[in-house]
Design a protein around this motif. Structure first.
Motif, short mmCIF file in Angstrom:
data_model
loop_
_atom_site.label_atom_id
_atom_site.label_comp_id
_atom_site.label_asym_id
_atom_site.label_seq_id
_atom_site.Cartn_x
_atom_site.Cartn_y
_atom_site.Cartn_z
N MET A 1 42.36 32.65 48.60
CA MET A 1 42.28 32.36 47.20
C MET A 1 42.43 33.66 46.44
O MET A 1 42.10 34.73 46.95
CB MET A 1 40.98 31.64 46.88
CG MET A 1 39.76 32.52 46.63
SD MET A 1 38.25 31.61 46.32
CE MET A 1 38.24 31.50 44.58
N THR A 2 42.90 33.57 45.23
CA THR A 2 43.08 34.74 44.38
C THR A 2 42.19 34.60 43.15
O THR A 2 42.10 33.51 42.57
CB THR A 2 44.56 34.88 43.95
OG1 THR A 2 45.37 34.92 45.13
CG2 THR A 2 44.79 36.14 43.16
N VAL A 3 41.57 35.70 42.75
CA VAL A 3 40.65 35.70 41.61
C VAL A 3 40.98 36.88 40.71
O VAL A 3 41.13 38.00 41.19
CB VAL A 3 39.17 35.82 42.07
CG1 VAL A 3 38.23 35.81 40.89
CG2 VAL A 3 38.81 34.73 43.05
N ARG A 4 41.11 36.62 39.42
CA ARG A 4 41.26 37.70 38.44
C ARG A 4 39.87 38.05 37.93
O ARG A 4 39.17 37.20 37.40
CB ARG A 4 42.16 37.29 37.29
CG ARG A 4 42.28 38.39 36.25
CD ARG A 4 43.61 38.32 35.54
NE ARG A 4 43.76 39.33 34.53
CZ ARG A 4 44.14 40.57 34.73
NH1 ARG A 4 44.40 40.98 35.96
NH2 ARG A 4 44.27 41.42 33.75
N LEU A 56 36.85 39.94 51.31
CA LEU A 56 37.82 40.53 50.40
C LEU A 56 38.96 41.09 51.25
O LEU A 56 38.75 42.02 52.04
CB LEU A 56 37.16 41.64 49.59
CG LEU A 56 38.01 42.37 48.56
CD1 LEU A 56 38.53 41.40 47.50
CD2 LEU A 56 37.20 43.47 47.91
N ILE A 57 40.15 40.52 51.13
CA ILE A 57 41.26 40.93 51.99
C ILE A 57 42.35 41.68 51.24
O ILE A 57 43.30 42.15 51.85
CB ILE A 57 41.86 39.73 52.74
CG1 ILE A 57 42.37 38.67 51.78
CG2 ILE A 57 40.85 39.14 53.71
CD1 ILE A 57 43.16 37.56 52.45
N GLY A 58 42.22 41.78 49.93
CA GLY A 58 43.22 42.52 49.17
C GLY A 58 42.75 42.76 47.75
O GLY A 58 41.98 41.99 47.19
N GLY A 59 43.21 43.87 47.16
CA GLY A 59 42.88 44.19 45.79
C GLY A 59 41.54 44.85 45.60
O GLY A 59 40.90 44.69 44.56
N GLN A 60 41.12 45.64 46.56
CA GLN A 60 39.80 46.28 46.49
C GLN A 60 39.61 47.07 45.19
O GLN A 60 38.50 47.11 44.66
CB GLN A 60 39.57 47.20 47.69
CG GLN A 60 39.24 46.48 48.97
CD GLN A 60 40.45 45.85 49.66
OE1 GLN A 60 41.58 45.92 49.18
NE2 GLN A 60 40.21 45.21 50.78
N THR A 61 40.66 47.69 44.67
CA THR A 61 40.54 48.48 43.44
C THR A 61 41.31 47.87 42.28
O THR A 61 41.49 48.51 41.25
CB THR A 61 41.02 49.93 43.68
OG1 THR A 61 42.39 49.89 44.09
CG2 THR A 61 40.18 50.63 44.72
N SER A 62 41.74 46.65 42.42
CA SER A 62 42.52 45.96 41.39
C SER A 62 41.69 44.87 40.74
O SER A 62 40.69 44.42 41.29
CB SER A 62 43.76 45.34 42.06
OG SER A 62 44.43 44.49 41.18
N ARG A 63 42.10 44.40 39.57
CA ARG A 63 41.42 43.27 38.94
C ARG A 63 41.79 41.95 39.64
O ARG A 63 41.05 41.00 39.56
CB ARG A 63 41.79 43.17 37.46
CG ARG A 63 41.13 44.23 36.63
CD ARG A 63 41.45 44.02 35.16
NE ARG A 63 40.91 45.10 34.39
CZ ARG A 63 39.89 44.97 33.56
NH1 ARG A 63 39.33 43.79 33.41
NH2 ARG A 63 39.45 45.99 32.89
N LEU A 64 42.94 41.92 40.28
CA LEU A 64 43.37 40.72 40.99
C LEU A 64 42.98 40.87 42.46
O LEU A 64 43.48 41.74 43.16
CB LEU A 64 44.89 40.55 40.85
CG LEU A 64 45.44 39.16 41.04
CD1 LEU A 64 44.79 38.17 40.09
CD2 LEU A 64 46.93 39.15 40.82
N LYS A 65 42.05 40.03 42.90
CA LYS A 65 41.49 40.12 44.26
C LYS A 65 41.97 38.95 45.11
O LYS A 65 42.10 37.83 44.61
CB LYS A 65 39.95 40.06 44.21
CG LYS A 65 39.29 40.95 43.20
CD LYS A 65 39.25 42.37 43.66
CE LYS A 65 38.43 43.21 42.69
NZ LYS A 65 38.50 44.60 43.01
#
Length: 88
Positions: A1-4, A56-65
């Motif tokens: 799943m993706t979360v902003r 958490l598999i992607g976007g550790q430092t991004s707003r989109l996780k």
């Protein structure tokens, strides 16, 4: 799943975003992983999972996780649909 994610958003809440992602507001600041930890706890609670079942598999430092959820796919889909409310 993706979360902003919107850190320092006043209070923790997750809800509908777009067709591509959910939207989450977090009280935690994006400092030393605090917002990521808060997001994992929030998603686990919203989906009725243990924290260990949310990764958490992607976007550790991004707003989109990008998150991976472990559990019964049908129950997870029902929980996701409930976030969009009735008639969605």
């Amino acid at each position: 799943m993706t979360v902003r994610v919107t850190p320092r958003g006043g209070r923790d809440m997750i809800g509908p975003g777009t067709d591509a992602h959910f939207a989450a507001r977090l009280a935690a600041a994006p400092v030393e992983g605090a917002a990521n930890a808060a997001l994992i706890a929030l998603v686990a609670k919203a989906f009725g999972l243990a924290r260990r079942d949310v990764a958490l598999i992607g976007g550790q430092t991004s707003r989109l996780k990008r998150l991976a959820l472990t559990g019964d796919p049908q129950r997870l889909a029902q929980s996701a649909a409930a976030l969009y409310g009735p008639g969605a």
